[in-house]
Design an enzyme around this catalytic site. Sequence first.
Site, PDB file in Angstrom:
ATOM      1  CB  ALA A 145      -1.070   0.002   1.277  1.00 20.31           C
ATOM      2  CG  ASP A 146       3.501   2.265   3.047  1.00 21.45           C
ATOM      3  OD1 ASP A 146       3.040   3.363   3.644  1.00 21.45           O
ATOM      4  OD2 ASP A 146       3.595   1.080   3.660  1.00 21.45           O
ATOM      5  CB  VAL A 147       5.424   0.446  -2.858  1.00 21.02           C
ATOM      6  CG1 VAL A 147       5.934   0.313  -4.445  1.00 21.02           C
ATOM      7  CG2 VAL A 147       6.701  -0.174  -2.092  1.00 21.02           C
ATOM      8  N   GLY A 180       3.052   5.606  -3.263  1.00 23.86           N
ATOM      9  CA  GLY A 180       3.701   6.224  -3.709  1.00 23.86           C
ATOM     10  C   GLY A 180       3.940   6.660  -5.311  1.00 23.86           C
TER      11      GLY A 180
END
Length: 346
Positions: free
Chosen positions: A179-181, A184
Amino acid sequence: MTNTTPRPLSGIRVIGLEQYMSGPYCTMLLADAGAEVIKIERPGSGDPRRAIPPFVEKDGVKKAGGYLSYNRNKKSLALNLRSDKGREILRQLAAQSDVVVENLRPGAADKMGLNYDNLKTVNPRLIYAMISGFGRLPGYQSDYARRPAFDIVAEAMSGVMDLVGFADKPPTYTLYGMADVYSGLVAAYGVMQALFMRERTGQGQMVDVSMLDNMLALNERMVTLYSVTGHAPQRGKLEHLWPRGAFQCQDGYVALNVPDDIIWQRIAQTVGRPDLVDDPRSATGTARAQNADFLQPILENWMADKTRAEVVDALNAAGVPTAPVYTATDVFADAHFRNRSGLLEG
């Protein structure tokens, strides 16, 4: 030899009010595209990922692998944003920059007077991308807007986690940090659009990125199924297509997916069972899903005395997209990734 090929963001300056993964991944992509990225870090400790293992040591210097993964091609500036002097330096930088990317805890930038409304007064052309768990765009906030979030929070609340794993086991996570990647990446895409729009209007803008929104967008199959039928998909159970997943061979596993009856016909003929093309138990995706217990042993028996390479070659030759399930060792041994510059020698 130095690569002198112009890059699309050459001449663009980005300030990273960032930590952990989503913000750093966004600015790393912008740096890869040629932007000058200045990462703001806490004096003394820096980004928290500097202290998270595993570590690599070279020439007596120890660095965190996870930090290196998301921070290439950047400059770093230690700045105490809790001090008046530190905040003033940040405002001066913003006045001379094109983009700010911020993924601090919700409310932190507001408290320090470093949010979009404050910084656009010193630079009306500034693009301010903020990444958070639940979104912070005025007029589109929910009661969750001030909550902190890591990747697993977005996976859980988007319904993704509920669908990963098996019916008789608890929900589980996907890739660590997905979810972070992905957020981003979405933020970098939003920044690029905002830069393009600025060429037309001369004005900057806010870019609001929600990790939960992004994971829900990835879970489009659940959204479509529930919207159209009112039915919720079940973890570990396919209802309208089969096969899809990993199948064991002599030396490991292969992965394949059969989205329609055309591909199924090719598989049936390849494994020597053309009768399964018209068999009522396997003629359609829904029938195959309902009779997976009957069909799975047929595929597994055909694969049992074959290597991954033999199965992959046979099915790909028949027009069935198939691949070996790679371990990390397999990935690093395959020349494909180096040919594509996906993996580079250190």
